[in-house]
Design an enzyme around this catalytic site. Structure first.
Site, PDB file in Angstrom:
ATOM      1  CD  GLU A 281      -4.888  -6.728  -2.233  1.00  0.00           C
ATOM      2  OE1 GLU A 281      -4.346  -6.101  -1.471  1.00  0.00           O
ATOM      3  OE2 GLU A 281      -5.449  -6.448  -3.074  1.00  0.00           O
TER       4      GLU A 281
ATOM      5  CG  ASP B 214      -3.045   1.196  -7.458  1.00  0.00           C
ATOM      6  OD1 ASP B 214      -2.445  -0.080  -7.683  1.00  0.00           O
ATOM      7  OD2 ASP B 214      -3.114   1.967  -8.611  1.00  0.00           O
TER       8      ASP B 214
HETATM    9 ZN   LIG Z   1      -5.045  -2.085  -2.287  1.00  0.00          ZN
END
Ligand SMILES: [Zn+2]
Length: 692
Positions: free
Chosen positions: A528, A592
């Site tokens: 995030e 990621d």
């Molecule tokens: Zn995301």
């Protein structure tokens, strides 16, 4: 009603999977097996999930998840089944208990009355069947009574006020270039298939799905009592109108570019795009505050809409509006309509074999419609204050790691680094649940009125959103309910949001080894945070404004690195001949890759401090670094039907789970070192990509 995240909020999980699974107008989480099984504690790291016959350097996903995948087939009422579904199911069981109690309780406060009666009405299928389609008569009569196209604006406004998504959408959102203010937002809409491409693609599979969709619409009209001939004509009409709307719509990749979805124009200019409707009447009828300018997200769509409105007959538009009412509210209509909706949207589109039990769907609908009233009780029982403190401590560790990562980048100038660090410092952390709960006192929920409750809940939400127009932007609000197993970064708010629902095993276990926690929730927090600096997030500044803070050279260096990820993920095959879309998934893949890297940095930093005592040098035979990678691998263990894999690859901004694991670790020298991989092995990418 469907919860729409502000147009560019970035999630960590593939939330749209659920939307397609059952009645498409409702937000619902993927669910699980039985109620009791769902309540069991879920371990963070499971040795039994491993496939020790697989080689970590050849296929790390298989090594991490092979045992789990073999032992956890997809339940018949699901299209996908993974470790986070187990958690979502556990949360749903907790909500179910709250709802059952609220439905039965003799003394209840105002919120308990609402959630209890909403749920009880939704569950009372015999009463829904007995009322039959007569419940729709007042709405159908209104549509039938339209005499000419000049009356269309009023009817569209009426349907929109109840959340029925005909022709286009209108709501509110922060002004991208002045994040302190909320403005009106007019956008494309009016489709019933998951994406514009479903109407436009010419391959055999898309052709087949369109035929099945038309057959479904025909069946729905027949269930409303129309003759087979008439129903066949009506479904052709729906398909024709929706295809015209799809042709005018922007595609998902284009919509990832904030500049392409920002057109702040005057109401008069909006009117000029669409002479067939009266926007001043629409706004007044909807009860929205008056305004002078708004964001017309997709101007070309409104031109196409106008052309279609001129072209199509009023009778055909009536058919289209009837369809949307029935289609979007099928869950609250007699069983044959509900079951037929599952047949297409569940069985055909996602590959689920059985419709979910009614209680699962009514629980998900209560969460979607009056989620903060329900979520407040969920938090009281399931989210102790310590959980918030510990999460905040971990967020701080991840922020420290990202600061170190940015400071050390060899491709970024000092000037841009300085701005990036200002942005990082400004990120707000919202953990668990909102500080101020939503006030539902204006919402009337009546026992025995399943459809009425759904429409009134939509009306409440539509009104709540449009009343924000012209007001200061409230960054403390949440776009997810507390039990949600997901998280998001919002670039206009410059904040990360972690609902209580995800702060549990397998993502986070307070009692477990922190190495696994860093690979689980740590990497999700890192994910995030990284969204603030992915290809979309980087275009917004510390205050949440769309404003370029990069030097031209650094922006070019960023884009070259991002292109490496686009090329890498384009190469992954989802199902049959469907590849992942590297451009569509770029933001999530960047997050990621960056997220796991900084989680690993945070783990290593933590091992040198007092909290490092909670991290044994060897556990289950694995080093801390190895356990962090296994933590990451195992949160993504998931079995999927080919149908849902296809749907997600075409429409979702997240890569399929297998590639979220192997795509990331194969870019990381840290992984190769932790597992002793050698050059040439599949998990050692020759052209490893790295942005953050
Ligand atoms: Zn995301």
């Amino acid at each position: 009603m469907r919860k729409v995240l502000s147009s560019i909020a970035m999630l960590c999980l593939a939330a749209s999977l659920s939307a397609a699974q059952n009645t498409p107008s409702k937000k619902s989480n993927p669910s699980g097996t039985s109620h009791d099984a769902g309540m069991a504690q879920i371990p963070s790291f499971e040795a039994s999930a491993l496939d020790k016959s697989a080689e970590p350097c050849v296929d790390f996903y298989q090594f991490s998840c092979g045992g789990w995948l073999k032992n956890n087939p997809i339940p018949p009422d699901q299209a996908a089944w993974g470790r986070f579904n187990e958690l979502a199911e556990r949360n749903r069981a907790a909500l179910h208990d709250i709802l059952e109690n609220a439905a039965k309780a003799k003394t209840r406060d105002a919120d308990e009355q609402k959630i209890g009666d909403y749920y009880a009405s939704c569950m009372d299928v015999p009463a829904i069947n007995k009322k039959g389609i007569a419940v729709l008569k007042p709405e159908f009569d209104r549509i039938d009574a339209l005499k000419d196209k000049s009356e269309l604006t009023a009817e569209i406004s009426h349907l929109h006020s109840q959340g029925i998504g005909v022709l286009f959408s209108f709501s509110s959102g922060p002004d991208f270039k002045n994040a302190n203010e909320v403005i009106g937002q007019a956008d494309q809409g009016g489709l019933s298939l998951p994406d514009r491409d479903y109407y436009l693609k010419t391959d055999a599979k898309s052709d087949e799905l369109r035929k099945q969709y038309v057959a479904h619409v025909t069946t729905m009209f027949k269930l409303l009592g129309d003759s087979p001939e008439k129903a066949a004509q009506e479904s052709a009409t729906v398909m024709r109108i929706e295809t015209a709307l799809a042709k005018g719509a922007m595609d998902r990749v284009e919509r990832r570019d904030p500049e392409k979805i920002y057109h702040k124009i005057s109401e008069q200019d909006w009117q000029a795009l669409t002479p067939s409707l009266s926007w001043s009447k629409y706004i007044t009828d909807l009860g929205a505050p008056s305004f002078t300018s708004l964001n017309v997200v997709a101007p070309d769509f409104f031109k196409a809409l106008d052309a279609e409105l001129k072209d199509v007959s009023l009778d055909d538009l009536k058919t289209y509006m009837r369809w949307h009412l029935v289609h979007e509210q099928a869950e609250y209509l007699p069983e044959p309509l509900d079951k037929e909706t599952f047949n297409f949207y569940g069985r055909i589109l996602t590959g689920a074999k059985e419709q979910q039990a009614r209680w699962k769907r009514c629980t998900a609908s209560a969460d979607g419609d009056i989620g903060e009233a329900l979520g407040k009780l969920y938090v009281e029982k399931n989210f102790p204050p310590q959980a918030k403190e510990r999460t905040l401590a971990m967020v701080k560790q991840l922020e420290d790691a990202l600061r170190k990562d940015i400071t050390g980048l060899d491709w970024m100038s000092e000037a841009t680094k300085k701005q990036a660090l200002i942005k990082l410092e400004a990120i707000q952390n919202k953990i668990g649940y909102p500080n101020k709960w939503r006030d539902y006192s204006a919402l009337k929920i009546v026992r025995g009125e399943a459809l009425g409750n759904s429409l009134r809940a939509n009306e409440f939400e539509v009104n709540r959103e449009i009343q924000k127009i012209g007001k200061p932007f409230d960054k403390s609000e949440w776009q997810m309910t507390p039990p949600t197993v997901n998280a998001y970064y919002d670039p206009s708010e410059n904040d990360i949001n972690f609902p209580a629902g995800i702060l549990q095993p397998p993502f986070y276990n307070f009692k477990a080894d922190d190495a696994v926690n860093f690979g689980g929730i740590g990497a999700v927090i890192g994910h995030e945070l990284t969204h603030g600096f992915d290809d979309q997030g980087r275009l917004f500044d510390a205050d949440g404004n769309l404003h370029d803070w990069w030097t031209a050279e650094d922006a070019k260096a960023f884009e070259e690195r991002a292109q490496c990820l686009v090329d890498e993920y384009n190469g992954f095959v989802a199902v049959d001949d469907v590849h992942l879309n590297g451009k569509l998934t770029l933001g999530e893949n960047t997050a990621d890759n960056g997220g796991l890297r900084i989680a690993l940095m945070a783990l290593l930093a933590s091992m040198n401090t007092s909290s490092g005592t909670r991290i044994p040098a060897k556990l289950d035979g694995f080093t801390p670094e190895q356990r962090a990678f296994l933590g990451w691998g195992q949160i993504w263990c998931q079995n999927q039907t080919p149908e849902i894999a296809r749907l997600l690859a075409l429409t979702n901004e997240h890569s399929l789970d297998k590639f979220r694991v192997n795509g990331v670790v194969s870019n990381m020298p840290e992984f190769q070192k932790a597992w002793g991989c050698k050059a040439g092995q599949p998990m050692v990418r020759q052209n490893a990509c790295r942005v953050w």
